[in-house]
Design a protein around this motif. Structure first.
Motif, short mmCIF file in Angstrom:
data_model
loop_
_atom_site.label_atom_id
_atom_site.label_comp_id
_atom_site.label_asym_id
_atom_site.label_seq_id
_atom_site.Cartn_x
_atom_site.Cartn_y
_atom_site.Cartn_z
N ARG A 528 -4.98 4.35 2.06
CA ARG A 528 -5.16 3.08 2.78
C ARG A 528 -4.86 1.94 1.82
O ARG A 528 -5.75 1.19 1.42
CB ARG A 528 -6.59 2.96 3.32
N ASP A 538 6.04 -6.49 -0.01
CA ASP A 538 6.63 -5.41 0.78
C ASP A 538 6.16 -4.08 0.17
O ASP A 538 6.22 -3.89 -1.05
CB ASP A 538 8.15 -5.52 0.70
N ASP A 539 5.70 -3.18 1.02
CA ASP A 539 5.24 -1.91 0.47
C ASP A 539 6.29 -0.81 0.66
O ASP A 539 6.00 0.36 0.50
CB ASP A 539 3.90 -1.49 1.10
N ALA A 540 7.52 -1.21 1.02
CA ALA A 540 8.55 -0.19 1.21
C ALA A 540 8.90 0.49 -0.11
O ALA A 540 9.28 1.65 -0.14
CB ALA A 540 9.81 -0.82 1.82
N SER A 544 4.63 5.31 -4.73
CA SER A 544 5.07 6.59 -4.18
C SER A 544 6.58 6.78 -4.35
O SER A 544 7.04 7.86 -4.73
CB SER A 544 4.66 6.72 -2.72
N SER A 545 7.35 5.73 -4.07
CA SER A 545 8.80 5.89 -4.21
C SER A 545 9.19 6.06 -5.67
O SER A 545 10.13 6.78 -6.00
CB SER A 545 9.53 4.69 -3.58
N VAL A 548 8.47 9.73 -6.60
CA VAL A 548 9.44 10.73 -6.11
C VAL A 548 10.84 10.41 -6.61
O VAL A 548 11.81 11.06 -6.20
CB VAL A 548 9.44 10.83 -4.57
N GLU A 550 12.67 7.72 -6.14
CA GLU A 550 13.52 6.92 -5.27
C GLU A 550 13.74 5.52 -5.80
O GLU A 550 14.64 4.82 -5.35
CB GLU A 550 12.90 6.85 -3.87
N PRO A 572 5.66 3.72 0.46
CA PRO A 572 5.39 4.46 1.69
C PRO A 572 4.30 5.50 1.45
O PRO A 572 4.19 6.08 0.38
CB PRO A 572 6.73 5.14 1.98
N ILE A 573 3.48 5.71 2.49
CA ILE A 573 2.37 6.65 2.34
C ILE A 573 2.90 8.08 2.36
O ILE A 573 3.53 8.50 3.34
CB ILE A 573 1.34 6.43 3.46
N PRO A 574 2.68 8.82 1.28
CA PRO A 574 3.18 10.20 1.23
C PRO A 574 2.21 11.15 1.92
O PRO A 574 1.05 10.82 2.10
CB PRO A 574 3.22 10.49 -0.27
N PRO A 575 2.70 12.32 2.27
CA PRO A 575 1.79 13.27 2.92
C PRO A 575 0.83 13.91 1.92
O PRO A 575 -0.16 14.49 2.33
CB PRO A 575 2.75 14.32 3.51
N LEU A 580 1.10 13.95 -5.83
CA LEU A 580 1.96 12.94 -6.47
C LEU A 580 1.26 12.32 -7.67
O LEU A 580 1.84 12.17 -8.74
CB LEU A 580 2.33 11.84 -5.47
#
Lengths: 707, 252
Positions: A528, A538-540, A544-545, A548, A550, A572-575, A580
């Motif tokens: 959250r 911006d959380d794009a 997380s990116s 990974v 990215e 982005p929220i990873p599964p 991670l």
């Protein structure tokens, strides 16, 4: 074993901690009991016991006998009510006044008020008690009550019998009259219907009726026989020889003679026919005689039939007459029977009345006997003795009760307070209950509805108390590391959600940036995330990116409007956030961040809910545990602390969040406010860690050096 | 109005068979007040595979036909992409039809009975590639109907929600209608599509739905759902075209 000992020690600790509660409550109850005892007027009680033999009511009125209802009124409760009645109390009072006892204090009201009557379980005893402040008076009343009751009971019983006997005598008189009437009407009936020999007459009538009945049968039989013969004769012509088959014809003497003559003539005719011709005169003569005889025979047969018809008529008449006589006799018998029935009914009634009358007379005699024998069935078992000791108050019992109740409620209250007070809310709680260093607190933010403003209060409202408290926390955090080490990377965690760790991490990062350090704030709450919202970023692209592969650290770390502060949103929220965050790449990211920034502050999810914080904790220099004051139980915070310790995290200390002005007033006024006031003035203070004051001053000094 | 979801390209999926049918649908949509329509044929759903190139060609053809017929409806290329293991590969090779062909928004279709377990990972990977997933008609998904909380985790992952207009008017049953209104009330709906398939059966109509939404959530919200949010998709800058790209958050 050890656990239960620990438990006991815990209880003892609670009691000792809240000893003043226990002592106060016990004292209150003890004094209360003493006061109550002192206030109570001494009451005395006298008691006596009465035995009542309950008499089964053998004397009953006829009505009750007929109804056969065993009127089972509760005898004892009736007696008790009687004794408690006002009229009874008045009689007792009058009795006592007459006897000169009671000293005039024994009024009817006093008697009624003092008196208690109860049954003794499973017995025929009544317990009579009197209570009052004067032991002599109540004893006298008690005895007067018992005496009056016994007297009353006796009188009542004699009166009962007298009344009953009178009633029975009246009923006996009525019955006597009814019996006389019955006998008289029976006699009249007999006379009127001449029934002196009712039985004999009935026999005569009956015999005659039987005879007539058989006469009718015989007459009818003869008539039917004649009728049948006549009918048969009618079927045969008179000159037919078959007519001779009838007995009446064959046995007729005239016919028999004619037949003989005919036979003789026929024989003569047969012989003559052998000699003569039919026209011979002798033949003619014989023929003529034969015919004459035959005619005579026919005439004779007719006579026979006529005779039979006459007999038939006679038989018919006879039958009718006999039948009339029978019917007349039948009527006579019926009348006779009816009379007999009426008579039997009358005499039965007379018999019944007589039996009742005799029964009643017997009962009256019995009643007379009973009244003189069974009247007295009440006796005194124990007379009342004058009491020497009051039954109320009982000081010993009262005081013991007060003491026990006080201890129980006092200890209960202590535990209740302890239970209600389970939350962490003061620096002492942090120290004693959590055994963790205390880093500072954040006052409750009131009047700031805008979430963004609240989240970045150290930036938006630099001069506020709240901003000051964050600067204090910054100082404490930086000085919580052992000497010679610096805290470069800080993980901000909390046990549960909504404790304020994101607000704390943002403002701590801002406070660090304001001290001139280059600071990176990482949002490692990949479940959250909220930091990008506080900075409208911006959380794009984010952690997380970056993890990974990215994006690069340069892309993921974004500048902000706060000088020296960069943020790294969650991305982005990873599964699989835990994976991670626990990856080798995370270590690399942190290592590179250390190179590029002076301080790294990391926000994370609650430690109890998910493992993310525990995965990150070993990677950082220190962990700050945020606790919302008076919000969460010590056990919960303790669990979070234990989870962090289990992964060998270095917990720098606790930040108490959301202390309200009212609740925190104590710390503000007495201690903390001056502490912050002194910060600016304490420019080049000493470097020791002996007190918070000097610690804060030293921190400020360090910050200045760095800047 | 902008219709975000419609099967209007003739002969590519279970939409209209002939170009004439497609034109009839367009006339009906125009008459209803729809001015822009996303052509979103099914792809990767097991029955139809509609590559980006085919979508672009068909859209161009239908645009030409519309122009000849004098129908003002503006057609925008798109695609309704079913959850599939090759989505990321196709996206990388440029063969996946995205909304407005900008490569920034992907209309993603779930099986109707459940939310596949790969969805969190798929959404994460799409977002890493700068693609905002737009979930097609979540209100008609059995799993989300029975646990609407599932929508929240999709939203947290940055997905947008596109509700089918007919769900508000009960065309897809009470469960779909209830969830549609629940999402609307929670302000968790971003886009509305007709999901039109033909002229008479599932026609391209949205005016009645807009009235329902205006009554329930106000004209401003309706404007956001039918104009502002679709326009963000239409105006999204292609990824790599410089700058940080579009903010992924829809208008609130």
């Amino acid at each position: 074993m050890e656990e239960s000992e620990l438990g006991l020690r815990d209880y003892l600790r609670v009691v000792l901690k809240r000893l003043w509660v226990v002592v106060t409550v016990v004292t209150l109850f003890f004094v209360g009991a003493a006061f109550q005892t002192w206030r109570t007027i001494p009451m005395y009680r006298a008691a006596s016991t009465i035995l009542i033999e309950r008499q089964t009511p053998r004397l009953t009125t006829l009505d009750e006998l007929y109804k056969s209802t065993a009127a089972s009124v509760d005898f004892y409760s009736t007696e008790i009510r009687l004794m408690q009645s006002r009229s009874f109390a008045e009689r007792v009072a009058a009795r006592m006044a007459a006897a000169g006892s009671g000293g005039g204090a024994a009024t009817a009201g006093a008697v009624q008020g003092a008196l208690r009557v109860s049954t003794v379980e499973n017995s025929r005893l009544l317990s009579v008690t009197t209570e009052g402040t004067d032991p002599k008076l109540i004893t006298e009343i008690n005895n007067a009550v018992v005496d009056a009751y016994i007297e009353d009971a006796l009188a009542r019983r004699v009166g009962d019998v007298r009344a009953l006997t009178t009633q029975l005598a009246k009923e006996a008189e009525d019955l006597r009259k009814k019996l006389d009437d019955g006998e008289r009407s029976l006699q009249e009936f007999k006379e009127k219907n001449k029934l002196a020999t009712l039985g004999e007459q009935a026999n005569v009538v009956s015999t005659k009726l039987d005879e007539l009945a058989s006469g009718v049968t015989a007459a009818e039989k003869e008539r039917r026989s004649l009728d049948a013969t006549l009918d048969a004769l009618k079927q045969v012509p008179a000159d037919d020889p078959k007519i001779l088959t009838f007995l009446e014809v064959r046995e007729n003497l005239g016919i028999a003679a004619l037949r003989t003559e005919e036979g003789k003539l026929q024989q003569d005719w047969n012989e003559a026919a052998k000699k003569y011709r039919p026209k011979h005169p002798r033949m003619i003569a014989l023929q003529s005689r034969l015919e004459t005889v035959r005619k005579a025979m026919v005439a004779e047969v007719k006579n026979v039939i006529d005779g039979l018809r006459a007999r038939y008529d006679a038989a018919l008449r006879n039958e009718e007459k006999t039948r009339q006589a029978f019917e007349a006799q039948s009527g006579a018998k019926l009348a006779n029977d009816r009379l007999a029935t009426a008579y039997a009914s009358l005499s039965r009634e007379v018999e019944t009345t007589r039996a009742l009358y005799q029964n009643l007379v017997k009962r009256i005699q019995e009643a007379a006997v009973t009244s003189s024998v069974d009247a007295n069935n009440v006796s005194v078992v124990d007379r009342a003795l004058q009491p020497t000791v009051p039954f109320r108050p009982q000081p010993g019992t009262n005081m013991t009760l007060g003491l026990v109740l006080g201890v129980v409620l006092g200890v209960g209250l202590a535990f209740l307070i302890e239970h209600l007070d389970n939350s962490v809310k003061t620096p002492e709680d942090v120290d004693t209950a959590l055994k963790l260093p205390y880093l500072g607190h954040v006052p409750m933010m009131e009047g700031k509805s805008d979430e963004k403003d609240r989240d970045r209060v150290a930036f938006t409202d630099v001069k506020s108390h709240i901003s000051e408290s964050f600067r204090g926390i910054r100082t404490a955090v930086l000085f919580s590391a052992p000497a010679g080490e610096t805290v470069r990377t800080v993980l901000v965690v909390s046990s549960g959600p909504r404790e304020g760790k994101t607000t704390t991490s943002i403002n701590l990062a801002i406070a660090m940036a304001q001290a001139g350090n280059r600071v990176l704030l990482i949002d490692a709450d990949l479940r959250r995330p909220r930091i990008h919202k506080a900075f409208a970023a911006d959380d794009a692209i984010g952690l997380s990116s970056l993890l990974v592969g990215e994006s690069t650290l340069e892309e993921a770390a974004q500048k902000t409007d706060v000088e020296n502060l960069a943020i790294m949103p969650s991305g982005p929220i990873p599964p699989n956030p835990s994976e991670l965050l626990g990856s080798q790449r995370m270590r690399e990211v942190l290592a590179r961040a250390r190179e590029r920034f002076d301080r790294v502050v990391i926000d994370s999810p609650p430690v109890i809910a998910v493992t993310d914080a525990c995965v990150l904790a070993p990677l950082v220099d220190g962990v700050v545990l945020v606790v919302r004051a008076a919000h969460i139980g010590r056990d919960v915070v303790g669990r979070g602390r234990d989870l962090l310790r289990a992964v060998k995290a270095r917990i720098l200390g606790v930040v108490l969040n959301g202390i309200s002005q009212r609740r925190g007033g104590y710390y503000y006024g007495a201690y903390d406010y001056s502490y912050y006031q002194s910060e600016d003035a304490a420019g080049g203070g000493g470097k020791g860690r002996s007190s918070k004051r000097s610690g804060a001053a030293a921190a400020a000094a360090v910050d200045k050096e760095k800047a | 109005m902008i219709d975000l979801h419609a099967h209007v390209l003739p002969g590519v999926d279970d939409g209209p068979k002939e170009p004439a049918d497609a034109l009839a649908m367009a006339r009906k949509a125009w008459a209803d007040g729809i001015r822009t329509q996303f052509a979103t044929p099914h792809t990767l759903n097991g029955a139809y595979t509609t590559p980006r190139s085919l979508v672009l060609r068909k859209v161009a053809e239908l645009r030409e036909a519309l122009r000849e017929e004098g129908i003002g409806l503006e057609l925008v290329p798109g695609g309704e992409v079913h959850v599939h293991e090759s989505i990321l590969d196709l996206l990388a090779s440029g063969e996946l039809p995205t909304l407005a062909d900008r490569g920034r928004h992907l209309l993603l279709e779930f099986p109707f009975e459940r939310v596949p377990g790969v969805v969190p990972d798929l959404l994460f990977r799409l977002r890493l590639k700068g693609v905002t997933p737009v979930i097609a008609h979540p209100e008609r998904n059995d799993e989300l109907q029975s646990s609407p909380k599932g929508v929240e985790s999709l939203l947290r992952q940055g997905a947008w929600m596109q509700v089918t207009g007919g769900s508000f008017t009960g065309d897809f049953g009470t469960a779909a209608r209830d969830l549609a209104f629940l999402l609307l009330d929670l302000d968790q709906v971003h886009l509305i599509g007709s999901d039109a398939h033909g002229v008479s059966w599932r026609p391209p109509l949205l005016a009645a739905v807009r009235d329902v939404i205006v009554r329930r959530a106000g004209a401003e919200r309706a404007r956001r759902l039918f104009e502002e949010n679709p326009r963000r998709i239409l105006e999204a800058r292609p990824r790599g075209a410089g700058g940080g790209g579009m903010p992924a958050a829809p208008a609130r």
